[in-house]
Design an enzyme around this catalytic site. Structure first.
Site, mmCIF file in Angstrom:
data_model
loop_
_atom_site.group_PDB
_atom_site.id
_atom_site.type_symbol
_atom_site.label_atom_id
_atom_site.label_comp_id
_atom_site.label_asym_id
_atom_site.label_seq_id
_atom_site.Cartn_x
_atom_site.Cartn_y
_atom_site.Cartn_z
ATOM 1 N N SER A 124 -33.458 13.510 89.740
ATOM 2 C CA SER A 124 -34.029 14.835 89.985
ATOM 3 C C SER A 124 -33.384 15.862 89.070
ATOM 4 O O SER A 124 -32.197 15.751 88.727
ATOM 5 C CB SER A 124 -33.746 15.196 91.441
ATOM 6 O OG SER A 124 -33.993 16.557 91.654
ATOM 7 N N TYR A 148 -27.727 16.402 98.642
ATOM 8 C CA TYR A 148 -28.825 15.585 98.102
ATOM 9 C C TYR A 148 -28.616 15.366 96.595
ATOM 10 O O TYR A 148 -28.704 14.242 96.092
ATOM 11 C CB TYR A 148 -30.161 16.283 98.374
ATOM 12 C CG TYR A 148 -31.314 15.735 97.584
ATOM 13 C CD1 TYR A 148 -31.835 14.480 97.869
ATOM 14 C CD2 TYR A 148 -31.884 16.470 96.534
ATOM 15 C CE1 TYR A 148 -32.903 13.969 97.137
ATOM 16 C CE2 TYR A 148 -32.946 15.975 95.803
ATOM 17 C CZ TYR A 148 -33.451 14.721 96.108
ATOM 18 O OH TYR A 148 -34.496 14.217 95.370
ATOM 19 N N LYS A 152 -27.863 11.914 94.192
ATOM 20 C CA LYS A 152 -28.606 11.519 92.978
ATOM 21 C C LYS A 152 -27.636 11.251 91.823
ATOM 22 O O LYS A 152 -27.773 10.268 91.093
ATOM 23 C CB LYS A 152 -29.608 12.604 92.581
ATOM 24 C CG LYS A 152 -30.817 12.692 93.476
ATOM 25 C CD LYS A 152 -31.751 11.513 93.317
ATOM 26 C CE LYS A 152 -32.852 11.485 94.357
ATOM 27 N NZ LYS A 152 -33.486 10.188 94.538
HETATM 28 P P1 NAD Z 1 -41.027 10.612 100.136
HETATM 29 O O1 NAD Z 1 -40.140 10.937 101.282
HETATM 30 O O2 NAD Z 1 -42.475 10.937 100.252
HETATM 31 O O3 NAD Z 1 -40.898 9.066 99.763
HETATM 32 C C1 NAD Z 1 -39.723 8.328 99.951
HETATM 33 C C2 NAD Z 1 -40.106 7.066 100.714
HETATM 34 O O4 NAD Z 1 -38.932 6.271 100.888
HETATM 35 C C3 NAD Z 1 -40.649 7.372 102.107
HETATM 36 O O5 NAD Z 1 -41.880 6.690 102.273
HETATM 37 C C4 NAD Z 1 -39.584 6.851 103.066
HETATM 38 O O6 NAD Z 1 -40.146 6.336 104.248
HETATM 39 C C5 NAD Z 1 -38.913 5.774 102.219
HETATM 40 N N1 NAD Z 1 -37.496 5.495 102.517
HETATM 41 C C6 NAD Z 1 -36.497 6.387 102.642
HETATM 42 N N2 NAD Z 1 -35.330 5.731 102.864
HETATM 43 C C7 NAD Z 1 -35.623 4.405 102.858
HETATM 44 C C8 NAD Z 1 -34.854 3.232 103.033
HETATM 45 N N3 NAD Z 1 -33.533 3.282 103.269
HETATM 46 N N4 NAD Z 1 -35.471 2.022 102.959
HETATM 47 C C9 NAD Z 1 -36.809 1.953 102.741
HETATM 48 N N5 NAD Z 1 -37.582 3.028 102.587
HETATM 49 C C10 NAD Z 1 -37.004 4.253 102.634
HETATM 50 O O7 NAD Z 1 -40.400 11.306 98.852
HETATM 51 P P2 NAD Z 1 -41.016 11.484 97.393
HETATM 52 O O8 NAD Z 1 -41.283 12.925 97.180
HETATM 53 O O9 NAD Z 1 -42.066 10.491 97.150
HETATM 54 O O10 NAD Z 1 -39.729 11.137 96.532
HETATM 55 C C11 NAD Z 1 -39.517 9.840 95.981
HETATM 56 C C12 NAD Z 1 -38.217 9.828 95.230
HETATM 57 O O11 NAD Z 1 -38.245 10.842 94.231
HETATM 58 C C13 NAD Z 1 -37.010 10.119 96.093
HETATM 59 O O12 NAD Z 1 -35.941 9.316 95.629
HETATM 60 C C14 NAD Z 1 -36.736 11.577 95.823
HETATM 61 O O13 NAD Z 1 -35.386 11.894 96.044
HETATM 62 C C15 NAD Z 1 -37.106 11.694 94.369
HETATM 63 N N6 NAD Z 1 -37.476 13.051 93.945
HETATM 64 C C16 NAD Z 1 -38.441 13.730 94.613
HETATM 65 C C17 NAD Z 1 -38.765 15.033 94.217
HETATM 66 C C18 NAD Z 1 -39.821 15.819 94.950
HETATM 67 O O14 NAD Z 1 -39.838 17.047 94.810
HETATM 68 N N7 NAD Z 1 -40.716 15.203 95.706
HETATM 69 C C19 NAD Z 1 -38.098 15.632 93.135
HETATM 70 C C20 NAD Z 1 -37.132 14.899 92.461
HETATM 71 C C21 NAD Z 1 -36.821 13.604 92.882
HETATM 72 N N1 UFG Z 2 -40.562 29.072 97.684
HETATM 73 C C1 UFG Z 2 -41.118 30.140 98.354
HETATM 74 N N2 UFG Z 2 -41.537 29.955 99.647
HETATM 75 C C2 UFG Z 2 -41.448 28.744 100.271
HETATM 76 C C3 UFG Z 2 -40.911 27.649 99.558
HETATM 77 C C4 UFG Z 2 -40.469 27.845 98.260
HETATM 78 O O1 UFG Z 2 -41.230 31.237 97.813
HETATM 79 O O2 UFG Z 2 -41.860 28.648 101.443
HETATM 80 C C5 UFG Z 2 -40.091 29.272 96.284
HETATM 81 C C6 UFG Z 2 -38.626 28.940 96.077
HETATM 82 O O3 UFG Z 2 -37.795 30.038 96.334
HETATM 83 C C7 UFG Z 2 -38.630 28.519 94.609
HETATM 84 C C8 UFG Z 2 -40.023 27.902 94.395
HETATM 85 O O4 UFG Z 2 -40.817 28.385 95.474
HETATM 86 O O5 UFG Z 2 -38.536 29.650 93.779
HETATM 87 C C9 UFG Z 2 -40.016 26.384 94.431
HETATM 88 O O6 UFG Z 2 -39.372 25.934 95.617
HETATM 89 P P1 UFG Z 2 -39.447 24.402 96.077
HETATM 90 O O7 UFG Z 2 -38.688 24.283 97.349
HETATM 91 O O8 UFG Z 2 -40.868 23.948 96.078
HETATM 92 O O9 UFG Z 2 -38.725 23.629 94.889
HETATM 93 P P2 UFG Z 2 -37.217 23.648 94.419
HETATM 94 O O10 UFG Z 2 -37.245 23.759 92.933
HETATM 95 O O11 UFG Z 2 -36.400 24.648 95.129
HETATM 96 O O12 UFG Z 2 -36.691 22.201 94.858
HETATM 97 C C10 UFG Z 2 -37.450 21.014 94.587
HETATM 98 C C11 UFG Z 2 -37.000 19.935 95.567
HETATM 99 C C12 UFG Z 2 -35.604 19.490 95.287
HETATM 100 C C13 UFG Z 2 -35.499 19.050 93.875
HETATM 101 C C14 UFG Z 2 -35.924 20.170 92.950
HETATM 102 C C15 UFG Z 2 -35.882 19.749 91.511
HETATM 103 O O13 UFG Z 2 -37.059 20.431 96.910
HETATM 104 O O14 UFG Z 2 -35.298 18.391 96.112
HETATM 105 O O15 UFG Z 2 -37.253 20.577 93.279
HETATM 106 O O16 UFG Z 2 -36.632 18.646 91.286
HETATM 107 F F1 UFG Z 2 -34.239 18.709 93.608
#
Ligand code: NAD
Ligand code: UFG
Length: 332
Positions: A124, A148, A152
């Site tokens: 991330s 978190y 990572k």
């Molecule tokens: P998500 O929660 O939708 O998907 C993660 C999946 O992993 C879920 O289906 C959950 O049930 C499963 N899971 C969690 N722990 C587990 C375990 N111990 N064993 C088996 N299954 C397990 O999240 P996502 O948004 O699809 O994110 C996927 C990956 O990308 C994650 O590693 C997350 O940290 C990373 N990531 C997400 C974002 C974002 O904004 N969505 C940004 C950067 C990185």
């Molecule tokens: N925001 C609002 N209102 C809300 C939610 C968010 O104004 O209800 C704003 C936040 O202040 C920020 C922007 O929208 O300026 C984006 O916020 P997000 O929570 O959607 O995204 P972030 O960049 O804060 O964080 C996300 C994931 C993290 C990840 C990061 C970088 O939540 O886990 O992106 O990948 F690490």
């Protein structure tokens, strides 16, 4: 080629599983359903016309992993399974370190036992922990600001050390910026548990009438309109980046997956309203603790080395997010 997708019924994992199947890969999913629903596997099959093998279970369960690796000749693993809420990670760090870091160790041990040495890992942009008005390259300092993010960075370290111990490994660390959007079929997308913490799922719940307004968390940042700026990327573009990584990354590779363009919260609200015709009432609210003003990717390394580039527009990101949410919340 057969790919094990951990977390494959989750938001990004399901889109990646679908893209893999469409590209001719065989897919095996393992997911403990802690943040997704079993029906997603059927939806992937409806989209692609192909059934992924599906195991409901935990990557911490080494006996289950033994079963999977002995029942399938796995060539590569894409490892999504993790917990991802920043606030929950701060209040329950042991759960986050156990699930994310120990889960990755358990998976890597199983890969080692079965001599599977190809892994693509979901990292991330949060590992950078910096705010700047310049694009962030992969060599920017690493300094996560929450538990978190710490998990990572630890997992990146584990995988990097594994590669250094045995250069036959292919380890690709993909640092995602802000994934939004959904599959154009409207069948899979992001389903937040409880009150959405992220911007787009909150906007779609306001649009669906589940919440009265969006709180814009921070309107006094040093950005053009005072609201936070992020690099939003369509989840299907992100999913395709994983296939490019499988095909083109060798040895240890670290890549940003983003568009290279930042948008403010107000710009996202405007784009959503234009793409969907639905008005989003907004209320100005205080900053969220620990939030950064502005960050967006320099994706040029993924462009040149992986041959990958984000192609979908902000309009598509908004329209596709709404198509899925509308049907999920019964507003279609
Ligand atoms: P998500 O929660 O939708 O998907 C993660 C999946 O992993 C879920 O289906 C959950 O049930 C499963 N899971 C969690 N722990 C587990 C375990 N111990 N064993 C088996 N299954 C397990 O999240 P996502 O948004 O699809 O994110 C996927 C990956 O990308 C994650 O590693 C997350 O940290 C990373 N990531 C997400 C974002 C974002 O904004 N969505 C940004 C950067 C990185
Ligand atoms: N925001 C609002 N209102 C809300 C939610 C968010 O104004 O209800 C704003 C936040 O202040 C920020 C922007 O929208 O300026 C984006 O916020 P997000 O929570 O959607 O995204 P972030 O960049 O804060 O964080 C996300 C994931 C993290 C990840 C990061 C970088 O939540 O886990 O992106 O990948 F690490």
């Amino acid at each position: 080629m057969k790919v094990l997708v951990t977390g494959g019924t989750g938001y990004i994992g399901s889109h990646t599983a679908a893209e893999l199947l469409m590209s001719g890969y065989e897919v095996v999913i393992v997911d403990n359903l802690s943040n997704s629903e079993a029906s997603v596997a059927e939806r992937i099959a409806r989209i692609t016309g192909k059934n992924p093998a599906f195991y409901i279970g935990d990557v911490l369960d080494e006996a289950l992993l033994d079963r999977i690796f002995s029942e399938h000749k796995i060539d590569a693993v894409i490892h999504f399974a993790a917990l991802k809420s920043v606030p929950a990670s701060m209040s329950n760090p042991l759960l986050y370190y156990h699930n994310n870091v120990s889960g990755t160790l358990s998976l890597c041990r199983a890969m080692h036992r079965y001599e599977v040495k190809n892994i693509v890992f979901s990292s991330s942009a949060t590992v950078y922990g910096i705010s700047d008005d310049k694009p962030i390259g992969e060599d920017a300092p690493l300094s996560p600001k929450n538990v978190y993010g710490n998990t990572k960075l630890m997992m990146e370290t584990v995988l990097t050390d594994l590669y250094r111990s045995d250069p036959e490994w292919n380890v690709t660390l993909l640092r995602y910026f802000n994934p939004i959007g959904a599959h154009e079929s409207g069948l899979i997308g992001e389903v937040p548990a409880g009150v959405p913490g992220n911007l787009m799922p909150y906007i779609t719940q306001v649009a669906a009438g589940l919440r009265p307004h969006l709180n814009i968390t921070g309107t006094d940042y040093d950005t053009p309109d005072g609201t936070g700026v992020r690099d939003y990327i369509h989840v299907v573009d992100l999913a395709r980046g994983h296939i490019k990584a499988l095909e083109n990354s060798r040895g240890l590779g670290i890549y940003n997956l983003g568009t290279g363009r930042g948008y403010s919260v107000r710009e996202i609200v405007r784009a959503f309203e234009e793409a969907t015709g639905v008005k989003i009432p907004c209320v100005e609210a205080p900053r969220r603790p620990g939030d950064l003003a502005c960050y967006f990717a320099d994706p040029s390394k993924a462009n040149t080395v992986l041959g990958w580039r984000a192609e979908k527009t902000l309009h598509e990101m908004c329209a596709d997010s709404w198509r899925f949410a509308k049907s999920y919340y019964g507003k279609a």
